[in-house]
Design a protein around this motif. Structure first.
Motif, PDB file in Angstrom:
ATOM      1  N   UNK A 211       0.848  -1.187   0.000  1.00 25.93           N
ATOM      2  CA  UNK A 211       0.000   0.000   0.000  1.00 25.93           C
ATOM      3  C   UNK A 211       0.885   1.240   0.000  1.00 25.93           C
ATOM      4  N   UNK A 212       0.472   2.245  -0.756  1.00 24.52           N
ATOM      5  CA  UNK A 212       1.246   3.474  -0.914  1.00 24.52           C
ATOM      6  C   UNK A 212       0.477   4.659  -0.350  1.00 24.52           C
ATOM      7  N   UNK A 213       1.170   5.474   0.428  1.00 19.13           N
ATOM      8  CA  UNK A 213       0.569   6.693   0.987  1.00 19.13           C
ATOM      9  C   UNK A 213       1.445   7.883   0.627  1.00 19.13           C
ATOM     10  N   UNK A 224      12.489  21.903   3.465  1.00 21.00           N
ATOM     11  CA  UNK A 224      13.596  22.107   2.530  1.00 21.00           C
ATOM     12  C   UNK A 224      14.415  20.835   2.323  1.00 21.00           C
ATOM     13  N   UNK A 225      14.335  19.915   3.292  1.00 23.66           N
ATOM     14  CA  UNK A 225      15.159  18.708   3.234  1.00 23.66           C
ATOM     15  C   UNK A 225      14.694  17.708   2.191  1.00 23.66           C
ATOM     16  N   UNK A 226      13.436  17.783   1.776  1.00 24.49           N
ATOM     17  CA  UNK A 226      12.961  16.871   0.744  1.00 24.49           C
ATOM     18  C   UNK A 226      11.828  17.505  -0.052  1.00 24.49           C
ATOM     19  N   UNK A 227      11.601  16.969  -1.259  1.00 16.46           N
ATOM     20  CA  UNK A 227      10.596  17.529  -2.165  1.00 16.46           C
ATOM     21  C   UNK A 227       9.287  16.758  -2.080  1.00 16.46           C
ATOM     22  N   UNK A 228       9.396  15.437  -2.078  1.00 15.74           N
ATOM     23  CA  UNK A 228       8.204  14.607  -1.916  1.00 15.74           C
ATOM     24  C   UNK A 228       8.567  13.412  -1.054  1.00 15.74           C
ATOM     25  N   UNK A 229       7.546  12.836  -0.426  1.00 19.69           N
ATOM     26  CA  UNK A 229       7.775  11.691   0.460  1.00 19.69           C
ATOM     27  C   UNK A 229       6.596  10.732   0.343  1.00 19.69           C
ATOM     28  N   UNK A 230       6.913   9.445   0.358  1.00 18.68           N
ATOM     29  CA  UNK A 230       5.924   8.392   0.175  1.00 18.68           C
ATOM     30  C   UNK A 230       6.170   7.287   1.189  1.00 18.68           C
ATOM     31  N   UNK A 231       5.081   6.773   1.763  1.00 19.93           N
ATOM     32  CA  UNK A 231       5.214   5.698   2.737  1.00 19.93           C
ATOM     33  C   UNK A 231       4.638   4.408   2.149  1.00 19.93           C
ATOM     34  N   UNK A 232       5.358   3.304   2.372  1.00 20.19           N
ATOM     35  CA  UNK A 232       4.950   2.004   1.851  1.00 20.19           C
ATOM     36  C   UNK A 232       4.832   1.013   2.993  1.00 20.19           C
ATOM     37  N   UNK A 233       3.783   0.205   2.943  1.00 18.94           N
ATOM     38  CA  UNK A 233       3.612  -0.864   3.921  1.00 18.94           C
ATOM     39  C   UNK A 233       2.881  -2.027   3.259  1.00 18.94           C
ATOM     40  N   UNK A 234       3.020  -3.193   3.855  1.00 17.17           N
ATOM     41  CA  UNK A 234       2.274  -4.353   3.378  1.00 17.17           C
ATOM     42  C   UNK A 234       0.864  -4.257   3.926  1.00 17.17           C
ATOM     43  N   UNK A 235      -0.117  -4.268   3.014  1.00 15.69           N
ATOM     44  CA  UNK A 235      -1.512  -4.116   3.424  1.00 15.69           C
ATOM     45  C   UNK A 235      -1.954  -5.265   4.323  1.00 15.69           C
TER      46      UNK A 235
END
Length: 236
Positions: A211-213, A224-235
């Motif tokens: 699953x992607x969030x 400023x430290x990052x542009x985009x961020x995504x979290x991944x987990x097993x559903x």
């Protein structure tokens, strides 16, 4: 009479376009899963045929299934070549976006962009999955490895914040596209809609259980430290 050099380059261009059209139409006709299977077979067969035929025509020897000049290239030059190929890929993406935007506006350009990502991201994931010989359900470890083999990984800077079995967060700490806009005094490109398609379909191709969030992606505010961020987990 056309110059042969111009025709050689245009034949290469037409071949790339035709290959992409075949994949796009295969997705339309038989669906993405079968299209990915077909691309794996067709791509492997075509690449072997093309390399062998080009080597024979140009008088270049083959070594371990590759043109000898590539097989014998030192690691520094291979690294530089990979970066050049990745930058050229991004340039192709950018010039297509701009060409549509100038003719039909931002809305239609973004729609075309998002649809392209819905096809390309699973294709890239499937190719990486094959190259890494990952299992069908490769899990979070497989996704981490795959993210490091993307075209973007050669031209952007990224990091992973591991949470153990719970999942992990992927951050793009430097983005070539957004950096270019910053240098021009422009705001971030609002890439969240495309990013949601891109990362969700990439992760799902590596392992359909993932699953992607989206934590944040422009036009969202971000540090400023990052542009985009995504979290991944097993559903669950």
């Amino acid at each position: 009479m056309l110059d042969d050099n111009a025709l050689i380059l245009d034949f290469l261009r037409r071949t790339m376009a035709h290959y992409g059209l075949w994949f796009a139409e295969a997705v339309h006709q038989v669906g993405l899963p079968l299209a990915l299977e077909a691309e794996r077979e067709a791509g492997d067969r075509w690449l072997a045929i093309a390399l062998k035929r080009l080597a024979k025509t140009t008088g270049q020897p083959m070594k371990d299934g590759l043109p000898a000049f590539l097989a014998d290239m030192d690691e520094q030059k291979k690294t530089a070549l990979l970066e050049t190929l990745a930058v050229n890929w991004l340039a192709a993406d950018g010039v297509w976006f701009q060409a549509i935007e100038t003719r039909a506006g931002m809305h239609d350009a973004k729609r075309a962009n998002d649809t392209c990502w819905s096809r390309f991201s699973p294709l890239e994931a499937a190719r990486i999955k094959a190259l890494l010989e990952l299992e069908d359900e490769a899990g979070l470890a497989g996704l981490k490895a795959a993210l490091g083999c993307r075209l973007y990984a050669r031209i952007n800077e990224q990091e992973i914040v591991d949470e153990g079995d719970a999942g992990f967060t992927f951050r793009m700490t430097r983005c070539r596209v957004q950096d270019a806009r910053t240098r021009k005094g422009l705001p971030d490109y609002p890439c969240k809609s495309g990013g949601c398609v891109e990362y969700t379909s990439f992760a799902r191709t590596i392992d359909p259980r993932i699953k992607t969030e989206c934590i944040a992606c422009p036009p969202d505010e971000h540090p400023a430290e990052w542009v985009c961020a995504w979290r991944f987990e097993i559903g669950k």
